[in-house]
Design a protein around this motif. Structure first.
Motif, PDB file in Angstrom:
ATOM      1  N   LEU A  26     -14.919 -53.740  99.529  1.00 34.39           N
ATOM      2  CA  LEU A  26     -15.227 -53.419 100.925  1.00 34.39           C
ATOM      3  C   LEU A  26     -16.707 -53.671 101.215  1.00 34.39           C
ATOM      4  N   TYR A  27     -17.575 -53.254 100.301  1.00 34.87           N
ATOM      5  CA  TYR A  27     -19.010 -53.439 100.507  1.00 34.87           C
ATOM      6  C   TYR A  27     -19.392 -54.914 100.463  1.00 34.87           C
ATOM      7  N   ALA A  28     -18.739 -55.685  99.596  1.00 36.87           N
ATOM      8  CA  ALA A  28     -19.014 -57.126  99.539  1.00 36.87           C
ATOM      9  C   ALA A  28     -18.592 -57.798 100.840  1.00 36.87           C
ATOM     10  N   LEU A  29     -17.426 -57.458 101.339  1.00 36.84           N
ATOM     11  CA  LEU A  29     -16.965 -58.010 102.613  1.00 36.84           C
ATOM     12  C   LEU A  29     -17.926 -57.624 103.733  1.00 36.84           C
ATOM     13  N   HIS A  30     -18.379 -56.398 103.721  1.00 35.12           N
ATOM     14  CA  HIS A  30     -19.338 -55.928 104.727  1.00 35.12           C
ATOM     15  C   HIS A  30     -20.629 -56.747 104.674  1.00 35.12           C
ATOM     16  N   GLU A  31     -21.156 -56.921 103.475  1.00 30.19           N
ATOM     17  CA  GLU A  31     -22.403 -57.684 103.341  1.00 30.19           C
ATOM     18  C   GLU A  31     -22.232 -59.122 103.817  1.00 30.19           C
ATOM     19  N   VAL A  32     -21.107 -59.725 103.505  1.00 31.04           N
ATOM     20  CA  VAL A  32     -20.860 -61.100 103.955  1.00 31.04           C
ATOM     21  C   VAL A  32     -20.767 -61.147 105.479  1.00 31.04           C
ATOM     22  N   LEU A  33     -20.025 -60.229 106.074  1.00 32.92           N
ATOM     23  CA  LEU A  33     -19.891 -60.231 107.537  1.00 32.92           C
ATOM     24  C   LEU A  33     -21.234 -59.999 108.231  1.00 32.92           C
ATOM     25  N   MET A  34     -22.095 -59.213 107.616  1.00 29.69           N
ATOM     26  CA  MET A  34     -23.375 -58.903 108.236  1.00 29.69           C
ATOM     27  C   MET A  34     -24.433 -59.970 107.980  1.00 29.69           C
ATOM     28  N   ARG A  35     -24.339 -60.693 106.853  1.00 34.14           N
ATOM     29  CA  ARG A  35     -25.419 -61.601 106.484  1.00 34.14           C
ATOM     30  C   ARG A  35     -25.097 -63.093 106.589  1.00 34.14           C
ATOM     31  N   VAL A  36     -23.832 -63.470 106.565  1.00 38.00           N
ATOM     32  CA  VAL A  36     -23.482 -64.887 106.595  1.00 38.00           C
ATOM     33  C   VAL A  36     -22.995 -65.219 108.007  1.00 38.00           C
ATOM     34  N   ASP A  37     -23.860 -65.862 108.782  1.00 34.85           N
ATOM     35  CA  ASP A  37     -23.571 -66.113 110.192  1.00 34.85           C
ATOM     36  C   ASP A  37     -22.294 -66.917 110.419  1.00 34.85           C
ATOM     37  N   ALA A  38     -22.037 -67.896 109.570  1.00 35.89           N
ATOM     38  CA  ALA A  38     -20.846 -68.738 109.753  1.00 35.89           C
ATOM     39  C   ALA A  38     -19.573 -67.909 109.623  1.00 35.89           C
ATOM     40  N   LEU A  57      -7.389 -55.847 104.545  1.00 36.54           N
ATOM     41  CA  LEU A  57      -8.205 -55.615 103.361  1.00 36.54           C
ATOM     42  C   LEU A  57      -8.953 -54.285 103.464  1.00 36.54           C
ATOM     43  N   ALA A  58      -9.463 -53.960 104.635  1.00 34.50           N
ATOM     44  CA  ALA A  58     -10.173 -52.685 104.814  1.00 34.50           C
ATOM     45  C   ALA A  58      -9.235 -51.506 104.542  1.00 34.50           C
ATOM     46  N   GLU A  59      -8.009 -51.597 105.017  1.00 31.59           N
ATOM     47  CA  GLU A  59      -7.040 -50.532 104.750  1.00 31.59           C
ATOM     48  C   GLU A  59      -6.766 -50.424 103.255  1.00 31.59           C
ATOM     49  N   ARG A  60      -6.631 -51.558 102.617  1.00 30.74           N
ATOM     50  CA  ARG A  60      -6.352 -51.592 101.177  1.00 30.74           C
ATOM     51  C   ARG A  60      -7.519 -51.009 100.376  1.00 30.74           C
ATOM     52  N   CYS A  61      -8.731 -51.285 100.824  1.00 29.94           N
ATOM     53  CA  CYS A  61      -9.925 -50.815 100.104  1.00 29.94           C
ATOM     54  C   CYS A  61     -10.173 -49.324 100.291  1.00 29.94           C
ATOM     55  N   THR A  62      -9.668 -48.751 101.376  1.00 23.17           N
ATOM     56  CA  THR A  62      -9.944 -47.342 101.658  1.00 23.17           C
ATOM     57  C   THR A  62      -8.773 -46.414 101.354  1.00 23.17           C
ATOM     58  N   ASN A  92     -19.564 -43.406 103.382  1.00 19.93           N
ATOM     59  CA  ASN A  92     -20.071 -44.785 103.398  1.00 19.93           C
ATOM     60  C   ASN A  92     -19.051 -45.747 103.991  1.00 19.93           C
ATOM     61  N   GLN A  93     -17.782 -45.536 103.684  1.00 18.60           N
ATOM     62  CA  GLN A  93     -16.742 -46.390 104.244  1.00 18.60           C
ATOM     63  C   GLN A  93     -16.655 -46.223 105.758  1.00 18.60           C
ATOM     64  N   ILE A  94     -16.835 -45.017 106.240  1.00 21.19           N
ATOM     65  CA  ILE A  94     -16.848 -44.767 107.690  1.00 21.19           C
ATOM     66  C   ILE A  94     -18.001 -45.538 108.330  1.00 21.19           C
ATOM     67  N   LYS A  95     -19.156 -45.523 107.680  1.00 21.14           N
ATOM     68  CA  LYS A  95     -20.320 -46.257 108.200  1.00 21.14           C
ATOM     69  C   LYS A  95     -20.040 -47.754 108.268  1.00 21.14           C
ATOM     70  N   VAL A  96     -19.374 -48.295 107.249  1.00 19.65           N
ATOM     71  CA  VAL A  96     -19.049 -49.722 107.231  1.00 19.65           C
ATOM     72  C   VAL A  96     -18.121 -50.061 108.387  1.00 19.65           C
ATOM     73  N   LEU A  97     -17.042 -49.292 108.537  1.00 22.13           N
ATOM     74  CA  LEU A  97     -16.075 -49.567 109.600  1.00 22.13           C
ATOM     75  C   LEU A  97     -16.716 -49.411 110.984  1.00 22.13           C
ATOM     76  N   SER A  98     -17.586 -48.430 111.121  1.00 22.20           N
ATOM     77  CA  SER A  98     -18.290 -48.234 112.398  1.00 22.20           C
ATOM     78  C   SER A  98     -19.224 -49.399 112.697  1.00 22.20           C
ATOM     79  N   ALA A  99     -19.897 -49.897 111.676  1.00 20.06           N
ATOM     80  CA  ALA A  99     -20.798 -51.040 111.872  1.00 20.06           C
ATOM     81  C   ALA A  99     -20.017 -52.266 112.327  1.00 20.06           C
TER      82      ALA A  99
END
Length: 187
Positions: A82-94, A109-114, A141-148
């Protein structure tokens, strides 16, 4: 001296050859998330963002499936995924630009990770046992990711699946926190 300096300096870890190799290290290595992000950045430069994002989501899903028989390690893999997916969505513009096209896969995937967090918190609360504070922090932390995600991406703002997942985690965190505070109060 130059030879000694070269020997004492740690050589950087070789870049993963495939996304599956990078994902396989999640939950095992501290820099694994950075390795995944770096791989997706390189991949997004070579192909379109949607394809790079789709490959990432597929690899993360495979990584979770492959780790499931391993027991307790699974939770670390799910959290790191979940954190890796979050970092990619936030940092990789494409990939971020392609988020609307990846919406269903990301939500699944988010449902599966949580999903492991509610199970453990409910089990601890129902049995009267003290919830694991680490698990409560993980849920927060997962709530923060989903909220972001819901704040940054318009496609996730109206997502009932992310809203439900987030709401469930919030309710469980509230109950677990109350239970933890009850245990700390002197009787």
């Amino acid at each position: 001296r130059a030879a000694l300096a070269g020997m004492s300096a740690a050589a950087p870890a070789p870049a993963a050859a495939t996304i599956d190799e990078a994902v396989a290290k999640l939950g095992q290595r501290s820099r694994a998330i950075e390795d995944v992000v770096a791989f997706v950045e390189r991949r997004a430069a070579a192909v379109e963002g949607q394809r790079a994002g789709s490959e990432l989501v597929s690899a993360l899903t495979r990584g979770i499936k492959n780790s499931e028989p391993a027991g307790p390690q699974v939770e670390g893999v799910r959290e790191a995924s979940l954190y890796a997916l979050h970092e990619v969505l936030m940092r990789v513009d494409a990939v971020a630009t392609a988020a609307p096209k990846l919406k269903d896969a990301v939500e699944t995937l988010a449902e599966r990770c949580t999903e492991h967090v509610p199970r453990h918190v409910i089990r601890a609360t129902a049995s009267g046992a003290r919830p694991d504070p680490r698990l409560v922090r993980t849920a927060e932390n997962q709530i923060k990711v989903l909220s972001a995600w819901r704040r940054k991406f318009s496609c996730f703002k109206a997502s009932d699946r992310l809203r439900t997942t987030s709401r469930t985690l919030k309710q469980l965190v509230k109950k677990a926190t109350e239970k933890l505070e009850d245990r700390r109060k002197p009787t």
